[in-house]
Design an enzyme around this catalytic site. Structure first.
Site, PDB file in Angstrom:
ATOM      1  N   TYR A 171      -1.879  -0.702  10.925  1.00  0.00           N
ATOM      2  CA  TYR A 171      -1.995  -1.343   9.603  1.00  0.00           C
ATOM      3  C   TYR A 171      -0.784  -1.000   8.740  1.00  0.00           C
ATOM      4  O   TYR A 171      -0.111  -1.897   8.213  1.00  0.00           O
ATOM      5  CB  TYR A 171      -3.298  -0.887   8.913  1.00  0.00           C
ATOM      6  CG  TYR A 171      -3.321  -1.188   7.424  1.00  0.00           C
ATOM      7  CD1 TYR A 171      -3.358  -2.504   6.958  1.00  0.00           C
ATOM      8  CD2 TYR A 171      -3.297  -0.153   6.481  1.00  0.00           C
ATOM      9  CE1 TYR A 171      -3.368  -2.772   5.590  1.00  0.00           C
ATOM     10  CE2 TYR A 171      -3.311  -0.425   5.115  1.00  0.00           C
ATOM     11  CZ  TYR A 171      -3.348  -1.734   4.674  1.00  0.00           C
ATOM     12  OH  TYR A 171      -3.348  -2.005   3.331  1.00  0.00           O
TER      13      TYR A 171
ATOM     14  N   THR B 282       0.822  -1.211   0.000  1.00  0.00           N
ATOM     15  CA  THR B 282       0.000   0.000   0.000  1.00  0.00           C
ATOM     16  C   THR B 282       0.858   1.263   0.000  1.00  0.00           C
ATOM     17  O   THR B 282       2.012   1.236   0.446  1.00  0.00           O
ATOM     18  CB  THR B 282      -0.910  -0.020   1.253  1.00  0.00           C
ATOM     19  OG1 THR B 282      -1.489   1.262   1.437  1.00  0.00           O
ATOM     20  CG2 THR B 282      -0.116  -0.330   2.520  1.00  0.00           C
ATOM     21  N   ASP B 283       0.259   2.368  -0.451  1.00  0.00           N
ATOM     22  CA  ASP B 283       0.958   3.665  -0.358  1.00  0.00           C
ATOM     23  C   ASP B 283       1.051   4.149   1.085  1.00  0.00           C
ATOM     24  O   ASP B 283       1.811   5.079   1.380  1.00  0.00           O
ATOM     25  CB  ASP B 283       0.250   4.720  -1.232  1.00  0.00           C
ATOM     26  CG  ASP B 283      -1.204   4.991  -0.847  1.00  0.00           C
ATOM     27  OD1 ASP B 283      -1.736   4.309   0.044  1.00  0.00           O
ATOM     28  OD2 ASP B 283      -1.812   5.908  -1.460  1.00  0.00           O
ATOM     29  N   GLU B 284       0.264   3.535   1.993  1.00  0.00           N
ATOM     30  CA  GLU B 284       0.216   4.033   3.372  1.00  0.00           C
ATOM     31  C   GLU B 284       1.544   3.832   4.108  1.00  0.00           C
ATOM     32  O   GLU B 284       1.779   4.448   5.139  1.00  0.00           O
ATOM     33  CB  GLU B 284      -0.953   3.384   4.131  1.00  0.00           C
ATOM     34  CG  GLU B 284      -2.263   3.638   3.409  1.00  0.00           C
ATOM     35  CD  GLU B 284      -3.522   3.297   4.187  1.00  0.00           C
ATOM     36  OE1 GLU B 284      -3.482   3.279   5.424  1.00  0.00           O
ATOM     37  OE2 GLU B 284      -4.549   3.046   3.542  1.00  0.00           O
TER      38      GLU B 284
ATOM     39  N   LYS C 255       2.248  -3.387   7.206  1.00  0.00           N
ATOM     40  CA  LYS C 255       2.544  -3.543   5.766  1.00  0.00           C
ATOM     41  C   LYS C 255       3.996  -3.105   5.478  1.00  0.00           C
ATOM     42  O   LYS C 255       4.691  -3.736   4.672  1.00  0.00           O
ATOM     43  CB  LYS C 255       1.555  -2.721   4.923  1.00  0.00           C
ATOM     44  CG  LYS C 255       0.121  -3.226   4.943  1.00  0.00           C
ATOM     45  CD  LYS C 255      -0.089  -4.615   4.343  1.00  0.00           C
ATOM     46  CE  LYS C 255       0.117  -4.663   2.852  1.00  0.00           C
ATOM     47  NZ  LYS C 255      -0.297  -5.994   2.301  1.00  0.00           N
TER      48      LYS C 255
END
Ligand code: NAD
Ligand code: TYD
Length: 358
Positions: A162, A136-138, A166
């Site tokens: 989260y 993810t970009d997060e 990741k």
């Protein structure tokens, strides 16, 4: 029969995974596609009804944290490639229960890497080996308005449990490449929308609540910005990177489509009311500003130039038309929504498998 290229897709019963499985089953009839999924609350085999009987598709019910099971699966099926999507994926749940995120997203990814490494180091194949980790970009943290979009060299700076889980899994994937030479690629994608998304995420939650006349909870002032990409464009990008990406590289995937949450919700209200034949403005009053999410990242934006120039990928959906089609899909799949919101699919599949649902 000659051995087919065997691709293990994890988390294929979830939102994005089901689109990736569908795409690969249909586009690559010569491949043997195995969907490995634990069927947590987010996994629903109804998402794959249209491909479940295809001869190149196989479902395996299992947990990516179970290394012994993975070892057996790699050896029995002769797995040549992995597309790894299985994860706990909802930020709000990670704030309530971080441990399951570390368990699945970090230790589960590690078990999968280890199983791939052991099998691929000790066996031959006519097909190329590849471990594609879907992230993810997060992991990059949050941007201020006006700051340059995330690129592949942006420093990791995750804030939620989260995104921390990741980011950690991404580091393990790189470590397996750098230490053991595992042929890996990583993709970091922005927020997805489209059919089959579980209605705990912003877009399907709002569509459902507009239909039911329930409040639309907008965190804080609704000023947070996300980059939205249609899930089929994400699946197409995964296809490109899986087949043509360079070993050890990561690729950002995004829609170049930044929206404030409040504007997304207003657009959804307009489209949904219109498709339901209600007068303009009927559901405006449902918009409700609620307490902000803890540690809420202000803005995500993706620079997908590397993917565009190296692999020629472009998003094919525009946001307004993609969102309209998505609302239409939810309105015409009431049974799916009803099963998902009532939990009916869980008890149905629990009776089919010796399930370890949460
Ligand atoms: P999802 O929550 O809809 O689906 C996750 C799937 O993984 C479910 O089918 C679930 O049953 C399965 N799963 C969970 N734990 C498992 C385990 N221990 N073993 C086997 N299967 C397990 O998630 P999603 O939104 O489709 O996201 C898929 C992947 O894409 C995730 O890795 C996520 O981090 C990443 N991603 C998501 C987005 C997004 O906008 N949704 C954006 C970028 C990246
Ligand atoms: P979400 O769909 O949970 O994705 P993510 O947190 O991974 O970006 O949320 C998208 C944005 O919408 C995020 O800024 C949080 C916000 N949001 C709300 O304002 N209300 C809600 O009920 C939800 C679920 C999210």
């Amino acid at each position: 029969m000659a051995k087919r290229r065997t691709i293990l897709i994890t988390g294929g019963a979830g939102f994005i995974g089901s689109h990736v499985v569908r795409r690969f089953v249909r586009m690559y009839p010569d491949y043997h596609i195995i969907n490995l999924d634990k069927l947590t609350y987010a996994g629903n085999l109804e998402n794959l009804k249209d491909v479940e009987k295809e001869p190149n598709y196989q479902f395996v019910h299992g947990d990516i944290c179970d290394l012994e099971m993975l070892r057996g699966l790699f050896a029995d099926e002769g797995v040549d490639g992995v597309i790894h999507l299985a994860a706990e994926s909802h930020v709000d749940r990670s704030i309530r229960d971080p441990f399951v995120f570390a368990q699945t997203n970090v230790l589960g990814t590690l078990a999968l890497l280890q199983a791939a490494r052991e099998y691929w180091e000790n066996s031959e194949s006519n097909f190329p080996r590849r471990f594609h980790h879907v992230s993810t970009d997060e992991v990059y943290g949050a941007l201020q308005p006006g700051e340059a979009a995330f690129c592949e060299t942006t420093r990791y700076n995750p804030h939620s449990p989260y995104s921390a889980s990741k980011a950690s899994s991404d580091h393990f994937v790189r470590a397996y490449h750098d230490t053991y030479g595992l042929p890996v690629v990583i993709t970091n994608c922005s927020n997805n929308y489209g059919p089959y998304q579980f209605p705990e995420k912003l877009i399907p939650l709002c569509i459902h609540n507009i239909c039911e006349g329930n409040p639309l909870p907008v965190y804080g002032k609704g000023e947070n910005i996300r980059d939205w990409l249609h899930v089929e464009d994400h699946a197409a990008a995964i296809d490109e990177v899986f087949h043509r990406g360079k070993d050890g590289e990561s690729y950002n995937i995004g829609g170049i489509n930044e929206w404030k949450n409040i504007d997304v919700v207003k657009l959804l209200v307009r489209i949904t009311d219109e498709l339901l034949g209600r007068p303009v403005g009927t559901s405006d009053a449902l918009i409700t500003f609620v307490k902000d999410r803890a540690g809420h990242d202000l803005r995500y934006a993706i620079d997908a130039e590397k993917l565009r120039t190296e692999l020629g990928w472009e998003p094919s959906h525009t946001f307004e038309s993609g969102l309209r089609e998505t609302v239409q899909w939810y309105l015409t799949h009431e049974e799916w929504v009803q099963h998902v919101t009532s939990g009916a699919y869980e008890s149905y599949y629990a009776s089919m498998y010796d399930s370890s649902k949460k």
